[in-house]
Every structure is written in C-alpha cells, then in structure tokens.
Write a protein that holds these residues in place. Structure first.
Motif, short mmCIF file in Angstrom:
data_model
loop_
_atom_site.label_atom_id
_atom_site.label_comp_id
_atom_site.label_asym_id
_atom_site.label_seq_id
_atom_site.Cartn_x
_atom_site.Cartn_y
_atom_site.Cartn_z
N GLN A 39 -60.57 37.86 -19.37
CA GLN A 39 -60.56 38.28 -17.97
C GLN A 39 -61.98 38.38 -17.47
O GLN A 39 -62.81 39.10 -18.05
CB GLN A 39 -59.84 39.62 -17.81
CG GLN A 39 -59.63 40.03 -16.37
CD GLN A 39 -58.69 41.21 -16.24
OE1 GLN A 39 -58.49 41.97 -17.19
NE2 GLN A 39 -58.09 41.37 -15.07
N SER A 40 -62.25 37.67 -16.38
CA SER A 40 -63.54 37.73 -15.71
C SER A 40 -63.42 38.67 -14.53
O SER A 40 -62.32 38.89 -14.02
CB SER A 40 -63.96 36.34 -15.24
OG SER A 40 -63.97 35.43 -16.30
N PRO A 41 -64.55 39.22 -14.04
CA PRO A 41 -64.49 40.12 -12.88
C PRO A 41 -63.80 39.47 -11.69
O PRO A 41 -64.13 38.34 -11.33
CB PRO A 41 -65.97 40.40 -12.60
CG PRO A 41 -66.64 40.22 -13.91
CD PRO A 41 -65.90 39.10 -14.59
N GLY A 42 -62.84 40.16 -11.13
CA GLY A 42 -62.13 39.64 -9.97
C GLY A 42 -61.08 38.60 -10.27
O GLY A 42 -60.45 38.07 -9.34
N GLN A 43 -60.91 38.30 -11.54
CA GLN A 43 -59.93 37.29 -11.93
C GLN A 43 -58.77 37.92 -12.71
O GLN A 43 -58.91 38.99 -13.28
CB GLN A 43 -60.58 36.21 -12.81
CG GLN A 43 -61.75 35.51 -12.16
CD GLN A 43 -61.34 34.69 -10.96
OE1 GLN A 43 -60.30 34.02 -10.97
NE2 GLN A 43 -62.14 34.74 -9.90
N GLN A 44 -57.66 37.21 -12.72
CA GLN A 44 -56.53 37.67 -13.52
C GLN A 44 -56.76 37.35 -14.99
O GLN A 44 -57.50 36.42 -15.33
CB GLN A 44 -55.24 36.98 -13.05
CG GLN A 44 -54.74 37.47 -11.71
CD GLN A 44 -53.36 36.90 -11.38
OE1 GLN A 44 -53.00 35.82 -11.82
NE2 GLN A 44 -52.60 37.64 -10.61
#
Length: 123
Positions: A39-44
């Motif tokens: 999981q990356s910041p702002g991503q699912q």
C-alpha cells in the motif's frame, strides 16, 4: 490465533534487490495461502503475490518477472524476493495469511495480517 512476523524491508536503489520474510510465530497454527500486499500513500492496498498450500503462485502484472514468492518446507515462512526494483515499488508491504478450517461440515476462512514493513526504492 495466527501471528505473522515480517522482516526485510528497507531502502534500495533503482534496479536493486530486497528480500522480505514473513513467518508464523511459534505457537501459531498452520495456514493455507500466504501472500504479500502493498500500500502506497493515498492508494488502496493491492495484491503483489500469493502462494497457495500447494505452492501455486500468482503475481500482479506490475511485478511479474521481477518478484518471486516462495515458502520454506515447513510452509510456516514465506519469502518475497524483489529484483529490478523501481521507484513505483515503494510502499508498505504487508504479509497476509489465510487459514481454512472445516467446522460442522462448512468451510470457515480466517485472514491474518502482519504489521507491515516499509520498502523504499530511490531513483
């Protein structure tokens, strides 16, 4: 209760390699499928790779050919070998395990997560 312990995250340069490890704690019962998500910041959170109880593997298109998931002979430890790393691989990586039991003739599925480990790839 299944407990997952992850290790191996860190920082690598573009084109480099890292290896993640996920192990079941000593008293944890066995599991069927093990997988890695990220999981990356702002991503699912997305599935990266999985390995079934019969060692059938699956990969997301974004890592196919670069990452390899495997398990040890006890099937209590899973590994994610990450090669040819790219900046877009930067994320928190989570180990996932699924245990399937038969209870009163019905399948009961339980899912467990590790604490997550940061992988950062610098350009």
């Amino acid at each position: 209760q299944v407990q997952l312990v992850e290790s191996g995250g860190g920082t690598a340069q573009t084109g480099g390699s890292l290896r993640l490890t996920c192990g079941l704690s000593g008293s944890s019962p066995g599991v069927n499928t093990m997988a890695w998500y990220r999981q990356s910041p702002g991503q699912q959170r997305e599935l990266v790779a999985s390995i079934s109880g019969r060692d059938v593997t699956r990969y997301s298109d974004s890592v196919k050919g670069r990452f390899t998931i495997s398990r040890d002979n006890t099937k209590r430890t899973a590994f994610l070998e990450m090669n040819s790393l790219k900046p877009e691989d930067t994320a928190v990586y989570y180990c996932n395990a699924v245990r399937v039991d038969v209870v009163s003739g019905r399948f009961q599925t339980r899912e467990y997560w590790g604490q997550g480990t940061q992988v950062t790839v610098s350009s």
